[in-house]
Design a protein around this motif. Structure first.
Motif, PDB file in Angstrom:
ATOM      1  N   ASN A 102       0.856  -1.187   0.000  1.00 52.82           N
ATOM      2  CA  ASN A 102       0.000   0.000   0.000  1.00 52.82           C
ATOM      3  C   ASN A 102       0.897   1.244   0.000  1.00 52.82           C
ATOM      4  O   ASN A 102       1.812   1.362   0.822  1.00 52.82           O
ATOM      5  N   THR A 103       0.636   2.161  -0.914  1.00 51.69           N
ATOM      6  CA  THR A 103       1.508   3.339  -1.052  1.00 51.69           C
ATOM      7  C   THR A 103       1.130   4.471  -0.119  1.00 51.69           C
ATOM      8  O   THR A 103       1.888   5.434   0.025  1.00 51.69           O
ATOM      9  N   ARG A 104      -0.031   4.390   0.526  1.00 50.06           N
ATOM     10  CA  ARG A 104      -0.520   5.494   1.361  1.00 50.06           C
ATOM     11  C   ARG A 104      -0.465   5.163   2.851  1.00 50.06           C
ATOM     12  O   ARG A 104      -0.194   6.028   3.675  1.00 50.06           O
ATOM     13  N   TYR A 105      -0.705   3.894   3.197  1.00 58.35           N
ATOM     14  CA  TYR A 105      -0.796   3.506   4.599  1.00 58.35           C
ATOM     15  C   TYR A 105       0.082   2.279   4.865  1.00 58.35           C
ATOM     16  O   TYR A 105       0.446   1.536   3.947  1.00 58.35           O
ATOM     17  N   ASP A 106       0.404   2.061   6.158  1.00 62.16           N
ATOM     18  CA  ASP A 106       1.187   0.882   6.528  1.00 62.16           C
ATOM     19  C   ASP A 106       0.872   0.467   7.957  1.00 62.16           C
ATOM     20  O   ASP A 106       0.230   1.197   8.719  1.00 62.16           O
ATOM     21  N   SER A 107       1.333  -0.734   8.310  1.00 62.79           N
ATOM     22  CA  SER A 107       1.219  -1.262   9.676  1.00 62.79           C
ATOM     23  C   SER A 107       2.591  -1.729  10.129  1.00 62.79           C
ATOM     24  O   SER A 107       2.793  -2.871  10.527  1.00 62.79           O
ATOM     25  N   ARG A 108       3.545  -0.831  10.067  1.00 65.30           N
ATOM     26  CA  ARG A 108       4.957  -1.127  10.339  1.00 65.30           C
ATOM     27  C   ARG A 108       5.159  -1.854  11.668  1.00 65.30           C
ATOM     28  O   ARG A 108       4.490  -1.566  12.670  1.00 65.30           O
ATOM     29  N   GLY A 109       6.072  -2.823  11.632  1.00 70.44           N
ATOM     30  CA  GLY A 109       6.427  -3.533  12.861  1.00 70.44           C
ATOM     31  C   GLY A 109       5.302  -4.322  13.488  1.00 70.44           C
ATOM     32  O   GLY A 109       5.294  -4.536  14.706  1.00 70.44           O
ATOM     33  N   ASP A 110       4.335  -4.766  12.684  1.00 69.41           N
ATOM     34  CA  ASP A 110       3.188  -5.526  13.213  1.00 69.41           C
ATOM     35  C   ASP A 110       2.513  -4.790  14.368  1.00 69.41           C
ATOM     36  O   ASP A 110       2.215  -5.368  15.418  1.00 69.41           O
ATOM     37  N   CYS A 111       2.268  -3.508  14.177  1.00 70.37           N
ATOM     38  CA  CYS A 111       1.771  -2.654  15.265  1.00 70.37           C
ATOM     39  C   CYS A 111       0.268  -2.769  15.516  1.00 70.37           C
ATOM     40  O   CYS A 111      -0.249  -2.195  16.466  1.00 70.37           O
ATOM     41  N   ASN A 112      -0.465  -3.478  14.653  1.00 65.03           N
ATOM     42  CA  ASN A 112      -1.925  -3.569  14.788  1.00 65.03           C
ATOM     43  C   ASN A 112      -2.572  -2.180  14.745  1.00 65.03           C
ATOM     44  O   ASN A 112      -3.379  -1.819  15.614  1.00 65.03           O
ATOM     45  N   ALA A 113      -2.198  -1.420  13.741  1.00 69.56           N
ATOM     46  CA  ALA A 113      -2.734  -0.071  13.570  1.00 69.56           C
ATOM     47  C   ALA A 113      -2.568   0.346  12.112  1.00 69.56           C
ATOM     48  O   ALA A 113      -1.846  -0.289  11.343  1.00 69.56           O
ATOM     49  N   ILE A 114      -3.256   1.431  11.766  1.00 66.40           N
ATOM     50  CA  ILE A 114      -3.104   2.015  10.437  1.00 66.40           C
ATOM     51  C   ILE A 114      -2.331   3.317  10.588  1.00 66.40           C
ATOM     52  O   ILE A 114      -2.740   4.214  11.331  1.00 66.40           O
ATOM     53  N   ILE A 115      -1.217   3.411   9.883  1.00 65.36           N
ATOM     54  CA  ILE A 115      -0.374   4.601   9.942  1.00 65.36           C
ATOM     55  C   ILE A 115      -0.322   5.249   8.567  1.00 65.36           C
ATOM     56  O   ILE A 115      -0.111   4.562   7.565  1.00 65.36           O
ATOM     57  N   GLU A 116      -0.552   6.554   8.530  1.00 60.63           N
ATOM     58  CA  GLU A 116      -0.384   7.292   7.289  1.00 60.63           C
ATOM     59  C   GLU A 116       1.117   7.452   7.073  1.00 60.63           C
ATOM     60  O   GLU A 116       1.802   8.144   7.829  1.00 60.63           O
ATOM     61  N   THR A 117       1.618   6.820   6.028  1.00 61.59           N
ATOM     62  CA  THR A 117       3.059   6.672   5.841  1.00 61.59           C
ATOM     63  C   THR A 117       3.794   8.002   5.732  1.00 61.59           C
ATOM     64  O   THR A 117       4.822   8.213   6.391  1.00 61.59           O
ATOM     65  N   ALA A 118       3.289   8.910   4.902  1.00 58.13           N
ATOM     66  CA  ALA A 118       4.001  10.163   4.633  1.00 58.13           C
ATOM     67  C   ALA A 118       4.141  11.039   5.870  1.00 58.13           C
ATOM     68  O   ALA A 118       5.181  11.667   6.090  1.00 58.13           O
ATOM     69  N   SER A 119       3.095  11.082   6.708  1.00 56.36           N
ATOM     70  CA  SER A 119       3.104  11.973   7.871  1.00 56.36           C
ATOM     71  C   SER A 119       3.489  11.274   9.173  1.00 56.36           C
ATOM     72  O   SER A 119       3.614  11.925  10.218  1.00 56.36           O
ATOM     73  N   ASN A 120       3.642   9.939   9.133  1.00 58.04           N
ATOM     74  CA  ASN A 120       3.922   9.153  10.343  1.00 58.04           C
ATOM     75  C   ASN A 120       2.860   9.372  11.420  1.00 58.04           C
ATOM     76  O   ASN A 120       3.157   9.399  12.616  1.00 58.04           O
ATOM     77  N   THR A 121       1.603   9.525  10.973  1.00 54.48           N
ATOM     78  CA  THR A 121       0.469   9.712  11.882  1.00 54.48           C
ATOM     79  C   THR A 121      -0.316   8.426  12.033  1.00 54.48           C
ATOM     80  O   THR A 121      -0.726   7.826  11.030  1.00 54.48           O
ATOM     81  N   LEU A 122      -0.509   7.984  13.273  1.00 56.99           N
ATOM     82  CA  LEU A 122      -1.340   6.815  13.522  1.00 56.99           C
ATOM     83  C   LEU A 122      -2.799   7.262  13.448  1.00 56.99           C
ATOM     84  O   LEU A 122      -3.253   8.032  14.282  1.00 56.99           O
ATOM     85  N   ILE A 123      -3.520   6.799  12.428  1.00 57.02           N
ATOM     86  CA  ILE A 123      -4.886   7.287  12.211  1.00 57.02           C
ATOM     87  C   ILE A 123      -5.951   6.357  12.768  1.00 57.02           C
ATOM     88  O   ILE A 123      -7.092   6.774  12.978  1.00 57.02           O
ATOM     89  N   SER A 124      -5.597   5.094  13.022  1.00 54.42           N
ATOM     90  CA  SER A 124      -6.587   4.179  13.580  1.00 54.42           C
ATOM     91  C   SER A 124      -5.885   3.033  14.291  1.00 54.42           C
ATOM     92  O   SER A 124      -4.945   2.432  13.767  1.00 54.42           O
ATOM     93  N   GLY A 125      -6.329   2.756  15.520  1.00 53.80           N
ATOM     94  CA  GLY A 125      -5.741   1.687  16.305  1.00 53.80           C
ATOM     95  C   GLY A 125      -6.795   0.768  16.871  1.00 53.80           C
ATOM     96  O   GLY A 125      -7.993   0.945  16.645  1.00 53.80           O
ATOM     97  N   CYS A 126      -6.353  -0.229  17.626  1.00 48.46           N
ATOM     98  CA  CYS A 126      -7.270  -1.174  18.262  1.00 48.46           C
ATOM     99  C   CYS A 126      -6.730  -1.516  19.647  1.00 48.46           C
ATOM    100  O   CYS A 126      -5.724  -0.958  20.091  1.00 48.46           O
ATOM    101  N   LYS A 127      -7.386  -2.449  20.323  1.00 52.55           N
ATOM    102  CA  LYS A 127      -7.024  -2.722  21.714  1.00 52.55           C
ATOM    103  C   LYS A 127      -5.637  -3.345  21.863  1.00 52.55           C
ATOM    104  O   LYS A 127      -5.057  -3.315  22.949  1.00 52.55           O
TER     105      LYS A 127
END
Length: 339
Positions: A102-127
């Motif tokens: 995915n060129t826009r978002y990632d889940s780096r390091g198996d973080c269980n979250a959605i990160i906006e890659t360009a801004s390094n902003t975590l936009i959605s997480g879970c428990k």
């Protein structure tokens, strides 16, 4: 909307869009199969599983709000747009993954979250989210109404907690903000009823309105801000209804209690204000709040006495106390202290 008897839905290939609230409050709905022509959708239900096809490029605002039975979601690499708060109130969500490529978002390091890659902003997480130390911002509504979230470690790469980031996280019990955070936006922790303590570092320059409003279990706040009037503070930051603050204590730096008692953004919301905190200054070996030649002498004394239990003397953090720590103190004196 509200079809509680509906248990499954298959969307045909001819459908390209599903509107907001299309399946809202369909509490019996457990499975949805999307056709391969769907490019955007937004719905809320009692889903337990969903497969998002690679035809989808957009996930709408509050797309899966209230899907408490949903446990796992994979965002395909075709998605280039995700609306605000897509998994709000998904208390059972434990696995949240963005497909590789995915060129826009990632889940780096198996973080269980959605990160906006360009801004390094975590936009959605879970428990089960583990925030990577490359994230610089916790985005708007990132964890809102995630009642399954009980603890979160915010790394020192994060500089801002955006609006409503942890709104309604009733299971969250304590928060320690690292000394990198400069702003806590409006309603960031509003309604976190299980929150009992908060540590606010001296790096914070602004706290938005209602940031900790309705935190009914909050009994201890530790503020390392030297002068409360020097930061931008919104209204009703610690407001509680009914307004019973007798069980709340605000802990502040030594000598700053009077400043907090004179600040209307702080004193009305605490039963007592105690100046029992001390700023931890890196390299302050003798504990006088300053780093100078006295701390060099203190390290030397500790080396000569072989008292390795004084951890403050391990200035370079290598697990040993030796001449390298003397040099580290000198470097701090010459180059300026850091908190």
């Amino acid at each position: 909307m509200g079809c509680s008897g509906l248990t499954s839905v298959t969307i045909p290939n001819s459908v390209i869009s599903i509107g907001r609230d299309a399946f809202y409050n369909c509490t019996g709905l457990t499975s949805v199969t999307l056709g391969n022509s769907v490019t955007t959708f937004s719905f809320c239900s009692g889903l337990t599983s969903v497969t998002i096809p690679h035809s989808v490029i957009s996930i709408g605002y509050e797309a899966f709000r209230g899907c408490s039975g949903l446990t796992s979601v994979t965002i395909p690499n075709s998605v280039t747009s995700i609306g605000r708060n897509p998994f709000s109130d998904c208390s059972g969500l434990a696995n949240l993954t963005v497909e590789s490529g995915n060129t826009r978002y990632d889940s780096r390091g198996d973080c269980n979250a959605i990160i906006e890659t360009a801004s390094n902003t975590l936009i959605s997480g879970c428990k089960n989210t583990v925030i990577p130390n490359s994230v610089t911002s916790i985005g708007n509504d990132a964890f809102s109404f995630c009642s399954g979230l009980t603890s979160v470690e915010i790394p020192n790469s994060v500089t801002s907690i955006d609006g409503y980031a942890f709104l309604g996280c009733s299971g969250l019990t304590s928060v320690t903000l690292p000394n990198s955070v400069t702003s806590i936006s409006e309603s960031a922790f509003q309604g976190c009823s299980g929150l009992t303590s908060v540590i606010i570092p001296n790096s914070v320059t602004s706290i938005g309105y209602d940031a900790f409003r309705g935190c009914s279990g909050l009994t201890s706040v530790y503020s390392y801000i030297p002068d409360p009037s020097s930061i931008t503070t919104g209204s009703a930051v610690f407001y509680l209804y009914p307004s019973n603050y007798s069980g709340r204590t605000l802990h502040v730096l030594q000598g700053t209690a009077d400043a907090y008692r004179a600040d209307e953004n702080w004193y009305p919301y605490f039963g007592q204000i105690i100046d029992d905190l001390k700023l931890d200054v890196h390299g302050d070996v003798n504990g006088d709040g300053e780093v100078n030649i006295a701390d060099v002498n203190a390290v030397i004394d500790i080396i000569l006495s072989e008292n390795s239990s004084t951890t403050a003397a391990d200035v370079n953090d290598d697990g040993e106390i030796n001449v390298a720590d003397i040099n580290a103190v000198i470097d701090i004196i010459l180059n300026g202290t850091r908190n």
